[in-house]
Motif scaffolding. Structure first.
Motif, short mmCIF file in Angstrom:
data_model
loop_
_atom_site.label_atom_id
_atom_site.label_comp_id
_atom_site.label_asym_id
_atom_site.label_seq_id
_atom_site.Cartn_x
_atom_site.Cartn_y
_atom_site.Cartn_z
N VAL A 153 -5.31 10.05 -2.64
CA VAL A 153 -6.09 10.26 -1.40
C VAL A 153 -6.66 8.92 -0.90
CG1 VAL A 153 -8.23 11.26 -0.53
CG2 VAL A 153 -6.65 12.67 -1.86
N HIS A 154 -7.24 8.15 -1.81
CA HIS A 154 -7.83 6.87 -1.40
C HIS A 154 -6.78 5.85 -1.02
CE1 HIS A 154 -12.12 7.48 -1.94
NE2 HIS A 154 -11.84 8.21 -3.00
N GLN A 193 0.80 -1.22 0.00
CA GLN A 193 0.00 0.00 0.00
C GLN A 193 0.83 1.28 0.00
OE1 GLN A 193 -2.86 -0.69 3.20
NE2 GLN A 193 -4.24 -1.59 1.72
N ARG A 194 1.95 1.29 0.70
CA ARG A 194 2.73 2.53 0.75
C ARG A 194 3.45 2.77 -0.56
NH1 ARG A 194 5.47 2.97 6.61
NH2 ARG A 194 6.20 4.91 5.68
N VAL A 226 1.16 4.50 -3.06
CA VAL A 226 1.15 5.96 -2.87
C VAL A 226 2.42 6.58 -3.43
CG1 VAL A 226 1.06 7.81 -1.19
CG2 VAL A 226 -0.32 5.77 -0.83
N ARG A 247 -3.93 6.43 0.33
CA ARG A 247 -3.40 6.74 1.66
C ARG A 247 -4.34 6.25 2.74
NH1 ARG A 247 -1.55 12.49 2.66
NH2 ARG A 247 -0.65 11.44 4.44
N LYS A 248 -5.64 6.14 2.38
CA LYS A 248 -6.60 5.62 3.37
C LYS A 248 -6.63 4.10 3.37
CE LYS A 248 -9.79 9.52 2.96
NZ LYS A 248 -11.06 9.94 2.38
N GLY A 249 -5.76 3.49 2.58
CA GLY A 249 -5.67 2.03 2.59
C GLY A 249 -6.78 1.34 1.82
N ARG A 250 -7.37 2.05 0.86
CA ARG A 250 -8.51 1.48 0.15
C ARG A 250 -8.12 0.38 -0.82
NH1 ARG A 250 -13.73 4.31 -1.36
NH2 ARG A 250 -14.25 3.78 -3.48
N TYR A 251 -6.85 0.40 -1.29
CA TYR A 251 -6.45 -0.56 -2.32
C TYR A 251 -5.58 -1.65 -1.73
CZ TYR A 251 -8.02 3.45 -4.99
OH TYR A 251 -8.75 4.49 -5.46
N SER A 252 -5.79 -2.88 -2.26
CA SER A 252 -5.05 -4.04 -1.77
C SER A 252 -4.88 -4.99 -2.93
CB SER A 252 -5.85 -4.72 -0.66
OG SER A 252 -7.07 -5.20 -1.22
#
Lengths: 103, 225, 547
Positions: free
Chosen positions: B180-181, B97-98, B101, B183-188
């Protein structure tokens, strides 16, 4: 997560090689433009552009691993662009060639 | 069998039976959108083909007024951005995830750099009086009788690079949304489809530039001035 | 007529359906249900049909007399321009695909929903935005360039509000492109188990083919209009001959879209006709494969013929010959359909419900319209009749005699499914007859007028053309009366019509295997398809007695 092979994950190395090839092609096409190839200048420039397009499409856009339907869609799009260009040019390349006044 | 009972999630909306089916549908949808874009830009490529065929020398002279090395450098910037974009997608595939971003931000920065260079180039055209439709239009190296026709080249130059830039701006907006999404951890690894299809869009806009560069900047450069 | 006492509204069954599951205003303004979105499109496009019709009526009234007396010349030019813009982009292109297509394609596929529901909702509101911009342009004085917006008039000389109308049409194009994209993905991704491509209803094949045209052609129109708008706004002169530009380039880009666009307008109608002919002959469509593939053939071939709109424009003669030659081929798949529909009727169990009457009307009138298209494809003939009323009659035979017949036929056919009510059969048959007669009286004289030389887009004409013009206007009045009748009885039926069963016509197709109206997610249990399309051996219809 399986199916259709599109979960095949390419390596960073692969992507780096593709990037280098793209950058090289850009330098080549710019340099070749200053060489007098006559009418072939355009052919060479477009050929290099097509090679770059294929690299981006196959590797960066994953067409290498995509379904047949995706490839059909892409080929269809290119074909339709060619229809637009070639049939339009049948007019603009032939103005006056039949020797009929006003045509 | 009552099968609409599955709860709706991002990765599996009610109309789909499996997450894979949804992802395939989204990908197909984006590809179809991209061919609409091929045809949209295609209209201008048709106009370009007609006028370049009719006025080869005018177009060649006009093309030399553009800065080819700058154009080439800008092309390279965009190619780098495509690299970072596909690395963002790769991070999505791996569920990092990081890194998603990180690479999205890099892509955005490259995109801004490209637009910045473009803005400078356009300003140069304003200063040199190469704006079509204006009384002060004048292109050096062409006789008076061909000045009018040279405007056709610049009309196409501004229309095509302008439309391309507009697509880059939209792409930048999409990247910001994704960042933005992300950073909120929405993707995996189970759901990174938005990053994937946004990547397709970004690469497509890059491909358009891959053609615009030689067609606008490199016409018969060997003829010199 | 109906035996139900008219003073008592029949009660609806208890179960919730897509209409009653939620009734808030918000649920009607922001639905993601493809059925509601389809209904919204049907309402909006019908309203636009009425508006376009009023503009036409005004023109026909002006044309009662040879002189210019009802409206001044500039106003007349605005009338035919807006009539064209509204009819083409606000009715003909969206009505059947975004209306019936949205409602029925997912149902016919056994799906719960369309592939991208929120995109579908966006496409409706983008349509509304585009329509609002066009109508705003109408109020601001409209355009007088014709719906074709040819430069140099549209970019430099026109005194009217061309640019707002161009922007409106551009926005409408986005709506229809999105719709096409949604359908293509839905057909590929959401067919239920057992529903192979060659078992799909022919309506779906026609919507799929239409969608291919939508996504490939519309963007080129967008570019053509954008270039005109840029020219008009910034004075670039892309099509300016003084700069070495060519106005014909615009015409190429415009017609690259607008010729395939006529197939966007007719293919969905042909899909409806396939459904109607089969249901009311109680027989599978003859030559299913041929009809299915002919839809694709029309979509593809339709892209290769646009230059036949440029025969007298200044296009090279060589290109004219190429396009004339190619134009003959596109008639072949259409003819294949007409032959197959006719063969379907042979030894069928034919009933004459209203939708079938419209289907018969379509076959006859579309054939006339299509054949006159072949006359126009001949370069030599076209030179004489181009820009005359012959062309006007040709395309109205196809668009009104063809598409609008199919639209009305589909409206009657699917009304029970969409609303849960039956329409009154007697009144419906009468109005079909009135519409058929009114249509022919309006447009057949125009073939003669055109052949005799009356130009189109003219508000004044030589006296010898008056009789035919009067006949045409009389026909238009009859046609208008014919259109009014369904508007009245359909609304009446919402409260007083007989309650419709799930399958009033004994039709095949998955949409008839669910309740009338359907539940929110279409099927209580996901269907599995085990038989071919139009298999009447497995269907038990609960037919309504014809009143």
């Amino acid at each position: 997560m399986t199916g259709n092979g599109h979960t095949h994950i390419d390596s960073t190395k692969t992507y780096l090689f593709v990037l280098l090839a793209l950058l090289a092609a850009t330098i080549i096409t710019t340099a070749v433009a200053y060489v007098d190839l006559g009418p072939f200048s355009t052919v060479v420039a477009l050929t290099i552009a097509c090679v770059k397009m294929l690299l981006v499409a196959l590797f960066f856009m994953h067409i290498r691993h995509s379904t047949k339907l995706t490839r059909l869609v892409v080929v269809g799009g290119m074909l339709w662009l060619m229809i637009l260009l070639t049939l339009t040019m049948t007019d603009f390349l032939t103005r006056g060639i039949l020797g009929v006044p006003g045509k | 069998m009552a099968d609409h009972a599955h709860a709706e999630t991002l990765a599996l909306r009610v109309q789909f039976d499996t997450a894979e089916q949804q992802k395939d549908a989204s990908t197909l949808g984006m590809w179809i959108f991209l061919i609409t874009e091929i045809m949209f830009f295609g209209g201008m490529f048709a106009a370009y083909t007609v006028y370049r065929t009719w006025y080869p020398t005018v177009f060649a002279v006009a093309s030399t007024s553009l800065n080819a090395p700058i154009g080439a450098a800008n092309t390279c910037i965009l190619l780098f951005s495509s690299f970072t974009m596909v690395m963002a997608v790769r991070a999505g595939q791996l569920g990092q995830q990081r890194m998603i971003v990180f690479f999205l931000v890099l892509t955005l920065l490259f995109g801004f750099a490209f637009l910045g260079v473009k803005a400078v180039e356009w300003k140069e055209k304003f200063d040199e009086h190469h704006i079509p439709g204006q009384a002060e239009f004048h292109l050096e190296g062409l006789p008076a009788t061909q000045q009018a026709t040279a405007q056709l080249f610049f009309s196409l130059y501004f229309a095509m690079t302008g439309l391309h830039a507009a697509h880059m701006v939209i792409g930048a907006g999409i990247l910001i949304f994704l960042i933005v999404h992300a950073r909120k951890g929405r993707y995996s690894a189970d759901y990174y489809t938005p990053v994937d299809v946004a990547g397709l869009y970004w690469h497509f806009v890059d491909i358009i530039w891959i053609f615009l560069f030689p067609l606008l900047y490199l016409i018969d450069r060997h003829l010199g001035k | 007529m109906s035996a139900t006492p008219k003073s008592v509204a029949p009660a609806r069954p208890e179960a919730t359906d897509y209409l009653t599951v939620e009734t808030s205003i918000r649920s009607w303004l922001l639905p993601t249900d493809h059925k509601r979105i389809g209904l919204l499109f049907l309402c909006a496009t019908t309203a636009m049909l009425v508006l376009g019709g009023l503009l036409a009526m005004t023109m026909r009234l002006e044309l009662l007399t040879p002189e210019s007396d009802l409206v001044d010349p500039l106003t007349y030019d605005r009338l035919f321009t807006l009539h064209g813009v509204i009819m083409v982009w606000l009715f003909m292109i969206p009505a059947i695909p975004s209306g019936f297509g949205n409602f029925f394609v997912p149902l016919m596929l056994g799906a719960r929903e369309i592939a991208f529901p929120r995109l579908n909702l966006a496409s409706f509101w983008i349509y509304v935005l585009g329509g609002a911009i066009v109508l705003g342009g109408l109020v601001a004085g409209g355009a007088d360039t014709g719906w074709t917006f040819y430069p140099p008039y549209s970019t430099s000389s026109s005194p009217t509000a061309v640019v707002p109308i161009l922007i409106g049409v551009f926005v409408l194009g986005i709506s229809s492109t999105i719709t096409g994209l949604n359908f293509i993905v839905t057909v590929h991704a959401l067919r239920v188990r057992g529903l192979t491509w060659l078992r799909m209803p022919l309506f779906v094949w026609s919507i799929y083919a239409t969608s291919i045209i939508l996504v490939l052609a519309t963007p080129v129109l967008a570019m053509a209009l954008a270039l005109i708008a840029i020219d008009a706004a910034f004075g670039f002169g892309i099509f300016d001959p003084a700069l070495g530009g060519d106005p014909i380039l615009y015409q190429h880009l415009f017609w690259f879209y607008s010729h395939p666009a006529v197939y966007i307008m007719v293919l969905p109608a042909m899909g409806v006709i396939s459904e109607l002919i089969s249901t009311y002959s109680r027989k599978p469509v003859f030559g299913y494969h041929f009809v299915a593939f002919s839809s694709l053939a029309i979509a593809v071939l339709g892209f290769l013929v646009w230059g036949h709109h440029l025969f007298v424009s200044g296009q090279s003669l060589y290109a004219g010959l190429v396009f004339s030659f190619l134009s003959y081929f596109v008639a072949i798949p259409s003819a294949i359909k007409v032959f197959n529909w006719t063969a379907t009727l042979y030894k069928g169990s034919i009933t004459y419900h209203t939708p079938m009457l419209y289907a018969f009307g379509f076959i006859g009138l579309f054939t006339i319209g299509g054949l006159t298209g072949l006359f126009l494809a001949a370069l030599g003939i076209d030179v004489h009749v181009t820009d005359t009323y012959f062309v006007v009659a040709h395309f109205h035979y196809i668009m009104v005699g063809g598409t609008i017949m199919a639209y009305l036929g589909g409206m009657h056919y699917w009304w029970p499914k969409m609303t849960g009510r039956m329409y009154p059969e007697g009144w419906a048959r009468l109005s079909a007859l009135v519409i058929f007669l009114g249509f022919n009286l309006t447009f057949f004289p125009q073939f003669i007028l055109g052949y005799l030389g009356m130009p189109r887009r003219y508000h004044a004409y030589p006296e010898e053309f008056q009789v035919l013009n009067v006949l045409s206007t009389a026909g238009a009045s009859v046609l208008a009366a014919g259109y009014l009748m369904p508007m009245i009885y359909f609304i009446w039926s919402l409260r007083y019509g007989k309650i419709a069963p799930a399958n009033p016509w004994g039709a095949t197709g998955l949409e008839w295997k669910t309740a009338s109206p359907p539940p929110l997610h279409n099927f209580d249990e996901t269907p599995v398809v085990t038989h071919e399309a139009y298999d009447y051996t497995t269907v038990m219809g609960e037919e309504i007695e014809v009143g």
